[in-house]
Scaffold this motif. Structure first.
Motif, mmCIF file in Angstrom:
data_model
loop_
_atom_site.group_PDB
_atom_site.id
_atom_site.type_symbol
_atom_site.label_atom_id
_atom_site.label_comp_id
_atom_site.label_asym_id
_atom_site.label_seq_id
_atom_site.Cartn_x
_atom_site.Cartn_y
_atom_site.Cartn_z
ATOM 1 N N MET A 112 -15.845 0.819 1.166
ATOM 2 C CA MET A 112 -14.491 1.325 1.148
ATOM 3 C C MET A 112 -14.528 2.718 1.207
ATOM 4 O O MET A 112 -15.260 3.296 0.561
ATOM 5 C CB MET A 112 -13.472 0.731 0.304
ATOM 6 N N ASP A 113 -13.705 3.648 2.052
ATOM 7 C CA ASP A 113 -13.561 4.889 2.136
ATOM 8 C C ASP A 113 -12.601 5.542 1.156
ATOM 9 O O ASP A 113 -11.410 5.486 1.456
ATOM 10 C CB ASP A 113 -13.435 5.425 3.623
ATOM 11 N N ALA A 114 -13.056 6.165 -0.120
ATOM 12 C CA ALA A 114 -12.077 6.587 -0.749
ATOM 13 C C ALA A 114 -11.361 8.074 -0.437
ATOM 14 O O ALA A 114 -10.435 8.409 -0.940
ATOM 15 C CB ALA A 114 -12.855 6.989 -2.206
ATOM 16 N N THR A 115 -11.917 8.280 0.654
ATOM 17 C CA THR A 115 -11.257 9.684 1.267
ATOM 18 C C THR A 115 -10.150 9.219 2.395
ATOM 19 O O THR A 115 -9.651 10.320 2.865
ATOM 20 C CB THR A 115 -12.361 10.684 1.921
ATOM 21 N N SER A 116 -9.955 8.330 2.520
ATOM 22 C CA SER A 116 -8.919 8.039 3.637
ATOM 23 C C SER A 116 -7.505 8.301 3.119
ATOM 24 O O SER A 116 -7.124 7.994 1.965
ATOM 25 C CB SER A 116 -8.862 6.380 3.867
ATOM 26 N N PRO A 119 -6.910 -2.879 -6.768
ATOM 27 C CA PRO A 119 -6.269 -1.719 -5.937
ATOM 28 C C PRO A 119 -7.372 -1.042 -5.050
ATOM 29 O O PRO A 119 -8.364 -0.453 -5.693
ATOM 30 C CB PRO A 119 -5.680 -0.706 -7.095
ATOM 31 N N PRO A 120 -7.337 -1.044 -3.881
ATOM 32 C CA PRO A 120 -8.476 -0.653 -3.039
ATOM 33 C C PRO A 120 -8.773 0.852 -2.705
ATOM 34 O O PRO A 120 -9.417 1.294 -2.066
ATOM 35 C CB PRO A 120 -7.939 -1.316 -1.519
ATOM 36 N N VAL A 121 -7.806 1.510 -3.312
ATOM 37 C CA VAL A 121 -7.660 3.212 -3.184
ATOM 38 C C VAL A 121 -7.543 3.971 -4.740
ATOM 39 O O VAL A 121 -7.175 3.359 -5.446
ATOM 40 C CB VAL A 121 -6.683 3.820 -2.167
ATOM 41 N N ARG A 122 -8.056 5.099 -4.486
ATOM 42 C CA ARG A 122 -7.817 6.016 -5.670
ATOM 43 C C ARG A 122 -6.331 6.288 -5.964
ATOM 44 O O ARG A 122 -5.547 6.189 -5.139
ATOM 45 C CB ARG A 122 -8.536 7.193 -5.485
ATOM 46 N N PRO A 123 -5.986 6.446 -7.190
ATOM 47 C CA PRO A 123 -4.459 6.813 -7.431
ATOM 48 C C PRO A 123 -4.044 8.018 -6.744
ATOM 49 O O PRO A 123 -4.851 9.064 -6.363
ATOM 50 C CB PRO A 123 -4.582 7.173 -8.845
ATOM 51 N N GLY A 124 -2.773 8.124 -6.070
ATOM 52 C CA GLY A 124 -2.476 8.951 -5.098
ATOM 53 C C GLY A 124 -2.682 8.603 -3.895
ATOM 54 O O GLY A 124 -2.056 9.348 -2.917
ATOM 55 N N GLY A 174 3.012 4.729 -3.724
ATOM 56 C CA GLY A 174 1.875 4.585 -2.500
ATOM 57 C C GLY A 174 1.789 3.128 -1.774
ATOM 58 O O GLY A 174 0.734 3.035 -1.128
ATOM 59 N N VAL A 175 2.394 2.202 -2.399
ATOM 60 C CA VAL A 175 2.061 0.674 -2.027
ATOM 61 C C VAL A 175 3.032 0.151 -1.199
ATOM 62 O O VAL A 175 4.292 0.054 -1.632
ATOM 63 C CB VAL A 175 1.723 -0.021 -3.139
ATOM 64 N N TYR A 176 2.691 -0.370 0.101
ATOM 65 C CA TYR A 176 3.776 -0.906 1.017
ATOM 66 C C TYR A 176 3.296 -2.214 1.530
ATOM 67 O O TYR A 176 2.141 -2.502 1.457
ATOM 68 C CB TYR A 176 3.855 0.107 2.201
#
Length: 487
Positions: A1-5, A249-254, A446-448
């Motif tokens: 998973m790409d944390a920069t997306s 949760p698949p992404v960093r906070p924010g 940030g969650v949809y």
């Protein structure tokens, strides 16, 4: 998973891919994560294990909205190399002891063969003449003022006439047992007790499209639609990863994430991080009745008693209106119907490339069953087809059955076999999975949600994903102008 997306989309069904395409075209860095080994969710095609030249559609097979959905109309599948074969017959409904009733692409031809064709014309003629407005109303975000109040009134009157007990009275507009069966069969694409306003709305839209744009079948199978979406996503820098199940949760906070999943998946992924009221609402979320899928491999054409059915790629095999109503009532009450509603498709009629070198061909079927049913529907479906095509059993080479309880093995969204992800009722089509002004958002920053559980509901139309992308682009990135979608 790409944390920069900038945006992560969980799930690669038509809605998830739509959301990803829109965000990528808006200039954002997008990644898609899919739990299954293949992408597409409800729009996938796979070879038969023993007859690889025969390809089965994993979920959807026929696509009335492939050109009519506002998203797909703008995306322009044909310009991207997706061949959409439009048959002369949109759908047909065999009837016991009498000739079948057929919805031709030609409205007047359809009316000419009905006992009281004038009533079919009264019901659908005004809608066919303005089909874009019908689609716009039923696939709208349910929050915008209709572009045409006259069109909304015309559609609303017909939804009430066909979606309430009035459908059996003169006020119901539609007259004649054959016409009533023809409409009930198309309305039964929404699995619910009938009459219902939700089923009537879907039936009116699908029947309207049958006579305005037809019911296209993607040449090569539904996977062609998925492949076109993926190609565009990659062309705009999007990345996709298959075979990874998201359990946290698949992404960093924010960062921003859109879930093309059942809303209840958030309970597992976010757990105690969900606000208590929202978590309680998700725990109360209910799913509808299910479908049991049976894919057949046939050695030759089906020996229909009515030979016209050999030209009908899509069939509604529920019998008369009364029989379909009884069957849908049974499954809503948790009982298996003696004669279940069966939807079937023979895509090779307009896509002969689906026939293998020795003449074997696919026959796609769904049977409506109670939620979570573990019953193999092969015999039930076979018996239904035999009613209208004696000798059908003799041409069956192989069967591939998936009970409702196992539909989630191929698509986790189909809880208990509910292919509408719990979204196919009038209230949820408006309010969403939980009552919110913005049903694509959640209380988690940030969650949809972008699945069929959000407005406008189920179907391969991409509009749930489109509205979710529109919402998150505005709220999270300040992008008010939606990107162009044309090739």
């Amino acid at each position: 998973m790409d944390a920069t997306s900038d945006v992560t989309v969980v799930g690669s069904g038509p809605n998830g891919l739509t959301a990803a395409v829109v965000c990528a075209r808006a200039g954002l860095k997008v990644q898609v994560i899919e739990a299954q080994p293949t992408f597409g969710g409800g729009a996938r095609t796979a070879p038969d294990p023993d007859s690889p030249g025969v390809r089965h559609d994993v979920c959807s097979a026929v696509h009335p909205l492939a050109v009519a959905s506002p998203f797909f109309a703008a995306f322009d599948l044909p310009a991207r190399g997706v061949r959409l074969a439009v048959p002369e017959i949109s759908y047909a409904n065999p009837l016991p002891g009498r000739p079948a009733v057929i919805a031709y692409r030609d409205l007047e031809r359809t009316c000419a063969e009905l006992e009281r064709g004038a009533s079919w014309r009264r019901l659908l003629g005004p809608l066919v003449g303005n089909s874009e407005a019908v689609v716009g109303l039923l696939l709208g975000d349910k929050r915008s003022v209709p572009g045409s109040l006259r069109s909304a009134l015309r559609l609303g009157v017909r939804m009430l006439a066909q979606g309430t007990p009035a459908w059996g009275s003169p006020a119901g507009i539609l007259d004649g047992d054959d016409a009533r069966a023809l409409f009930t069969g198309v309305a039964a694409h929404v699995i619910s007790r009938m009459p219902s306003v939700t089923a009537a709305g879907a039936g009116l839209m699908l029947a309207t499209l049958a006579h305005s744009v037809g019911w296209p079948i993607p040449v090569g199978g539904s996977q062609a639609i998925t492949d076109a979406l993926i190609a565009d996503l990659r062309a705009h820098g999007g990345e996709l990863t298959a075979g990874v199940e998201v359990s946290e949760p698949p992404v960093r906070p924010g960062s921003v994430v859109a879930f093309d999943t059942a809303p209840t998946a958030l309970l597992r992924i976010y757990g105690e991080r969900l606000p208590s009221g929202y978590a309680k609402a998700l725990r109360r979320y209910t799913f509808g009745p299910g479908v049991a899928k049976v894919d057949f491999v046939l050695s030759e054409e089906i020996p229909w008693s009515d030979p016209r059915l050999a030209r009908a790629p899509t069939l509604h095999l529920g019998g008369t209106r009364e029989q379909m109503v009884r069957a849908e009532t049974d499954i809503a009450a948790g009982r298996h119907a003696r004669w279940p509603m069966v939807l079937a498709a023979s895509p090779h009629i307009v896509d002969p490339g689906r026939i293998d070198i020795v003449g074997r061909r696919p026959f796609w079927t769904y049977a409506h069953v109670p939620a979570g049913s573990g019953v193999d529907a092969t015999e039930a479906v076979t018996a239904v087809v035999e009613r209208f095509a004696p000798g059908f059993r003799d041409i069956v080479v192989a069967t591939r059955a998936v009970p409702a309880a196992r539909m989630a093995d191929d698509n986790a969204n189909y809880v208990g076999g509910d292919i509408g992800v719990g979204g196919n009722n009038a209230w949820r089509a408006i309010a969403g999975p939980t009552p919110r002004l913005n049903p694509w958002s959640t209380p988690v920053p940030g969650v949809y949600l972008c699945s069929a559980a959000t407005p406008p509901g189920g179907g391969v139309h991409g509009m749930s994903g489109y509205y979710a992308a529109r919402s998150l682009l505005r709220r999270e990135f300040g992008i008010a102008d939606m990107p162009k979608l044309s090739p």
